[in-house]
Scaffold this active site. Structure first.
Site, PDB file in Angstrom:
ATOM      1  N   PHE A 208      48.167   8.877   6.649  1.00 46.27           N
ATOM      2  CA  PHE A 208      49.165   8.001   6.039  1.00 46.27           C
ATOM      3  C   PHE A 208      48.637   6.576   5.877  1.00 46.27           C
ATOM      4  O   PHE A 208      47.559   6.380   5.332  1.00 46.27           O
ATOM      5  CB  PHE A 208      50.479   8.072   6.808  1.00 46.27           C
ATOM      6  CG  PHE A 208      51.193   9.390   6.648  1.00 46.27           C
ATOM      7  CD1 PHE A 208      51.751   9.760   5.426  1.00 46.27           C
ATOM      8  CD2 PHE A 208      51.289  10.292   7.698  1.00 46.27           C
ATOM      9  CE1 PHE A 208      52.395  10.981   5.254  1.00 46.27           C
ATOM     10  CE2 PHE A 208      51.926  11.518   7.547  1.00 46.27           C
ATOM     11  CZ  PHE A 208      52.482  11.860   6.321  1.00 46.27           C
ATOM     12  N   SER A 209      49.373   5.562   6.352  1.00 44.67           N
ATOM     13  CA  SER A 209      49.050   4.177   6.016  1.00 44.67           C
ATOM     14  C   SER A 209      47.798   3.632   6.678  1.00 44.67           C
ATOM     15  O   SER A 209      47.413   2.486   6.397  1.00 44.67           O
ATOM     16  CB  SER A 209      50.238   3.269   6.348  1.00 44.67           C
ATOM     17  OG  SER A 209      51.281   3.472   5.429  1.00 44.67           O
ATOM     18  N   THR A 210      47.149   4.407   7.511  1.00 43.84           N
ATOM     19  CA  THR A 210      45.809   4.002   7.932  1.00 43.84           C
ATOM     20  C   THR A 210      44.956   3.735   6.697  1.00 43.84           C
ATOM     21  O   THR A 210      44.083   2.869   6.709  1.00 43.84           O
ATOM     22  CB  THR A 210      45.174   5.099   8.803  1.00 43.84           C
ATOM     23  OG1 THR A 210      46.021   5.359   9.924  1.00 43.84           O
ATOM     24  CG2 THR A 210      43.799   4.682   9.307  1.00 43.84           C
TER      25      THR A 210
ATOM     26  N   LYS B 230      45.786   2.196   4.062  1.00 43.81           N
ATOM     27  CA  LYS B 230      45.943   0.849   3.500  1.00 43.81           C
ATOM     28  C   LYS B 230      44.782  -0.053   3.901  1.00 43.81           C
ATOM     29  O   LYS B 230      44.411  -0.967   3.160  1.00 43.81           O
ATOM     30  CB  LYS B 230      47.270   0.231   3.947  1.00 43.81           C
ATOM     31  CG  LYS B 230      48.495   0.793   3.254  1.00 43.81           C
ATOM     32  CD  LYS B 230      49.733  -0.005   3.616  1.00 43.81           C
ATOM     33  CE  LYS B 230      50.963   0.489   2.867  1.00 43.81           C
ATOM     34  NZ  LYS B 230      51.385   1.838   3.290  1.00 43.81           N
TER      35      LYS B 230
ATOM     36  N   GLY C 196      54.398   2.445   9.066  1.00 44.24           N
ATOM     37  CA  GLY C 196      53.245   3.150   8.576  1.00 44.24           C
ATOM     38  C   GLY C 196      53.506   4.150   7.525  1.00 44.24           C
ATOM     39  O   GLY C 196      52.618   4.914   7.202  1.00 44.24           O
TER      40      GLY C 196
END
Length: 399
Positions: free
Chosen positions: A65-67, A69, A399
């Site tokens: 997921f937002s890792t 970003k 996240g």
């Protein structure tokens, strides 16, 4: 750090991951770390699928997921280093359609710091639409800002990816995934392990995610909470295992998220801090601009106070609350970050999604590594320069 200490860190972390899986608390974990550009941990434990499936390996891909970003922010900084993108350039200079409804004043810096004012998705957006690049860019371009750009910060959970990703596409002529591969993955030798959307050939080495309490935690948020009402406005776009295990989702170029290995994510952050096998992604001056405090205040979507750099959160609990550490974590508890004071790059990926008070695994593993390192004030970089910096307590990010 001597060879004996490196072996000790690897052994301790490998044992800790195995304990977490054997206890039933986790299903699959990867952890990796670099110190001053040298790998000191590459460990994994658990299964790459349902119970009884094959073992999770260090090269198994895990959607985090937002890792991702942090991958997007890094790509933007690498392009800025090459003069292709400017932080204070309006996004519409690259993507003219984005100027609609007063968004002509939104700059790349505003998007990186979540101050652009466009964190929201339409209430009826579907998972199928989420995976269609042109559809989502048109939807985001048609949104009106919720606040004057630069006057407040609020986590742009999904929109961060399309706004920056379309700017990248316009300036490079490459999809975000292709640009990540060319400018970040290939120089570091991890192009097969650092992805937005996956190539179809990588699906069979991607570990499916399983729900812990994450979906229930999202469901427990009040319907009026800004994060649930605006950022993830309906269950079809909740960042759950159900969404992440869909083939179409994994193949979609979604720069708000990422699929990776812990060792690839840690290597990327190590190459932000300094050289890794002769490759450094940013100059020290660019790193200071990217990882320094850009905003520090109440986040309108997450309803807490957070320090942010340009595309990274600073001082999260997994980072020991120290504002000299920067990176991003993702729904369910994965994270990757760099600790400038220690010269440490760290990543943890997991297959079981956990949230709330139960989300402690990444902090536990990172603390174990930090406890085995030389004290920051006593160690020296390879160039002989002492590291140092202030520290500050921070809460968790979305996240």
């Amino acid at each position: 750090m001597g060879r004996r200490m490196v072996v000790d860190v690897q052994t301790r972390v490998s044992g800790l991951l195995a304990e977490l899986v054997d206890s039933g608390r986790e299903t699959g974990l990867q952890a990796a770390a670099y110190l001053d550009g040298v790998p000191i941990v590459d460990a994994c434990a658990g299964a790459a699928g349902p119970p009884g499936g094959g073992p999770l390996g260090p090269g198994s891909l895990i959607h985090s997921f937002s890792t991702g970003k942090g991958f997007t922010a890094t790509l933007v900084h690498v392009l800025a280093e090459r003069g292709l993108i400017g932080y204070d350039t309006p996004v519409c200079d690259y993507w003219p359609e984005f100027a609609a409804h007063g968004k002509d004043r939104i700059t790349v810096r505003h998007v990186l710091t979540h101050t652009a004012g466009v964190p929201q998705l339409p209430a009826g957006v579907t998972a199928a639409e989420l995976c269609d690049w042109d559809t989502m860019c048109a939807l985001v371009a048609g949104q009106e800002p919720l606040w004057e750009p630069g006057t407040a910060t609020g986590y742009h959970g999904w929109t961060f990816g399309w706004i920056l990703g379309e700017a990248v596409r316009r300036v490079t002529g490459l999809t975000p995934g292709q640009a990540l591969r060319r400018y970040v993955g290939e120089p570091l030798g991890v192009s097969g392990e650092l992805h937005f959307g996956l190539p179809a050939s990588a699906l069979d080495r991607t570990a499916p995610l399983v729900e812990g309490n994450w979906a229930a935690w999202l469901a427990s948020l009040p319907a009026s909470a800004p994060f649930r009402r605006l950022v993830v406005p309906n269950p079809e776009v909740w960042t759950t295992a159900e969404l992440a295990n869909r083939r179409a989702y994994l193949l979609a170029d979604l720069p708000a998220c990422g699929t990776t290995t812990a060792r690839a994510a840690a290597r990327m952050y190590a190459a932000l801090l300094g050289e890794v096998d002769g490759v450094r992604l940013l100059t020290p001056e660019r790193l200071e601009a990217a990882a320094g405090v850009a905003v520090d205040g109440r986040d309108r979507m997450l309803l807490g106070r957070y320090a942010k750099g340009l595309g990274y959160f600073l001082g999260l609990p997994e980072m020991a609350g120290e504002v000299t550490a920067f990176g991003h974590h993702g729904s369910g508890g994965s994270i990757a970050f760099a600790d400038r004071r220690r010269g440490l790059a760290f990543a943890l990926t997991r297959t079981r999604l956990v949230g709330g008070a139960a989300d402690t695994t990444a902090r536990l593993v990172a603390d174990e590594i930090r406890s085995l390192l030389p004290a920051p004030g006593s160690r020296r970089t390879p160039a002989g320069r002492r590291r140092g910096g202030p520290s500050s307590d921070r809460g968790p990010s979305g996240g």
